[in-house]
Design a protein around this motif. Structure first.
Motif, PDB file in Angstrom:
ATOM      1  N   GLN A  25       5.540 -10.806   7.494  1.00  0.00           N
ATOM      2  CA  GLN A  25       4.432 -10.589   6.575  1.00  0.00           C
ATOM      3  C   GLN A  25       4.843 -11.066   5.200  1.00  0.00           C
ATOM      4  O   GLN A  25       5.869 -10.659   4.669  1.00  0.00           O
ATOM      5  CB  GLN A  25       4.043  -9.112   6.528  1.00  0.00           C
ATOM      6  N   THR A  27       4.573 -11.400   1.185  1.00  0.00           N
ATOM      7  CA  THR A  27       4.191 -10.508   0.091  1.00  0.00           C
ATOM      8  C   THR A  27       3.861 -11.339  -1.142  1.00  0.00           C
ATOM      9  O   THR A  27       4.394 -12.433  -1.340  1.00  0.00           O
ATOM     10  CB  THR A  27       5.313  -9.509  -0.251  1.00  0.00           C
ATOM     11  N   ILE A  34       1.756  -6.592   0.404  1.00  0.00           N
ATOM     12  CA  ILE A  34       1.675  -7.383   1.626  1.00  0.00           C
ATOM     13  C   ILE A  34       0.379  -8.174   1.592  1.00  0.00           C
ATOM     14  O   ILE A  34      -0.692  -7.615   1.362  1.00  0.00           O
ATOM     15  CB  ILE A  34       1.738  -6.474   2.866  1.00  0.00           C
ATOM     16  N   GLN A  35       0.487  -9.476   1.810  1.00  0.00           N
ATOM     17  CA  GLN A  35      -0.681 -10.347   1.768  1.00  0.00           C
ATOM     18  C   GLN A  35      -1.387 -10.305   3.120  1.00  0.00           C
ATOM     19  O   GLN A  35      -1.033 -11.025   4.040  1.00  0.00           O
ATOM     20  CB  GLN A  35      -0.284 -11.772   1.409  1.00  0.00           C
ATOM     21  N   ALA A  36      -2.364  -9.433   3.204  1.00  0.00           N
ATOM     22  CA  ALA A  36      -3.172  -9.271   4.402  1.00  0.00           C
ATOM     23  C   ALA A  36      -4.583  -8.965   3.939  1.00  0.00           C
ATOM     24  O   ALA A  36      -4.820  -8.739   2.745  1.00  0.00           O
ATOM     25  CB  ALA A  36      -2.615  -8.133   5.262  1.00  0.00           C
ATOM     26  N   TRP A  39      -5.781  -7.249   0.430  1.00  0.00           N
ATOM     27  CA  TRP A  39      -4.738  -7.103  -0.589  1.00  0.00           C
ATOM     28  C   TRP A  39      -5.215  -7.506  -1.978  1.00  0.00           C
ATOM     29  O   TRP A  39      -4.820  -6.888  -2.970  1.00  0.00           O
ATOM     30  CB  TRP A  39      -3.464  -7.838  -0.194  1.00  0.00           C
ATOM     31  N   THR A  56       3.464   0.271  -3.334  1.00  0.00           N
ATOM     32  CA  THR A  56       4.414  -0.218  -2.332  1.00  0.00           C
ATOM     33  C   THR A  56       5.544   0.759  -2.025  1.00  0.00           C
ATOM     34  O   THR A  56       6.109   0.707  -0.941  1.00  0.00           O
ATOM     35  CB  THR A  56       5.013  -1.576  -2.751  1.00  0.00           C
ATOM     36  N   SER A  59       3.522   5.888   0.789  1.00  0.00           N
ATOM     37  CA  SER A  59       2.883   5.736   2.089  1.00  0.00           C
ATOM     38  C   SER A  59       2.039   6.969   2.341  1.00  0.00           C
ATOM     39  O   SER A  59       2.239   8.006   1.728  1.00  0.00           O
ATOM     40  CB  SER A  59       3.936   5.585   3.188  1.00  0.00           C
ATOM     41  N   TYR A  92      -6.816  -1.253   4.023  1.00  0.00           N
ATOM     42  CA  TYR A  92      -5.584  -1.970   3.687  1.00  0.00           C
ATOM     43  C   TYR A  92      -4.417  -1.000   3.496  1.00  0.00           C
ATOM     44  O   TYR A  92      -3.335  -1.185   4.062  1.00  0.00           O
ATOM     45  CB  TYR A  92      -5.786  -2.808   2.417  1.00  0.00           C
ATOM     46  N   GLU A  95      -3.311   0.716   6.737  1.00  0.00           N
ATOM     47  CA  GLU A  95      -2.676  -0.222   7.670  1.00  0.00           C
ATOM     48  C   GLU A  95      -1.284  -0.641   7.216  1.00  0.00           C
ATOM     49  O   GLU A  95      -0.348  -0.676   8.004  1.00  0.00           O
ATOM     50  CB  GLU A  95      -3.558  -1.466   7.824  1.00  0.00           C
ATOM     51  N   HIS A  96      -1.129  -0.945   5.946  1.00  0.00           N
ATOM     52  CA  HIS A  96       0.119  -1.540   5.476  1.00  0.00           C
ATOM     53  C   HIS A  96       1.025  -0.574   4.724  1.00  0.00           C
ATOM     54  O   HIS A  96       2.219  -0.862   4.542  1.00  0.00           O
ATOM     55  CB  HIS A  96      -0.189  -2.765   4.617  1.00  0.00           C
ATOM     56  N   TYR A  97       0.494   0.550   4.300  1.00  0.00           N
ATOM     57  CA  TYR A  97       1.294   1.562   3.608  1.00  0.00           C
ATOM     58  C   TYR A  97       0.977   2.936   4.193  1.00  0.00           C
ATOM     59  O   TYR A  97       0.820   3.911   3.477  1.00  0.00           O
ATOM     60  CB  TYR A  97       1.042   1.488   2.088  1.00  0.00           C
TER      61      TYR A  97
END
Length: 125
Positions: A25, A27, A34-36, A39, A56, A59, A92, A95-97
């Motif tokens: 992934q 960043t 995270i570039q998703a 973001w 970041t 969580s 987002y 999912e990522h954090y």
């Protein structure tokens, strides 16, 4: 006649050394996010008031992130989001954090805990 390519064993060895579930992934170099999907919406809304590092390094579940948004809206002057924008942000972040597995140490056994000077004599203490 087939010739073994010299890079194949190295590629296989490198793949076996990656942790299970590891992904490449990318960043954002500016924020570390995270570039998703979503973001850029998070960057545009969350880094107005604080560093992306606050995101970041943390969580939480979707409910936890929603709680934090409500707290910031009620106490810190964060604006209200359009429902679809808030959904994008929450999707987002969850999912990522999301919650980290095994991020906390197990509790100390009671025999290793100091005596509680405020104990009332009822229960452990």
């Amino acid at each position: 006649m087939t010739h073994a390519l010299p890079w194949r064993p190295l590629a296989l060895a490198a793949a076996l050394l990656l942790p299970v579930g590891a992904s490449a992934q990318e960043t954002d170099p500016e924020t570390g996010l995270i570039q998703a999907e979503g973001w850029e919406v998070v960057k545009a809304n969350c880094t107005v008031c604080h560093s992306a590092r606050l995101v970041t390094q943390n969580s939480g579940s979707r409910n936890h992130w929603e709680y934090l948004i409500r707290w910031m809206q009620e106490t810190q002057g964060l604006w209200q989001f359009r429902p679809e924008m808030e959904a994008t942000i929450l999707d987002y972040l969850a999912e990522h954090y999301g919650p980290k597995e095994g991020a906390r140490r197990p509790p100390l056994p009671r025999h290793l805990m100091p005596d509680n000077p405020y104990a009332t004599g009822e229960g452990p203490g």
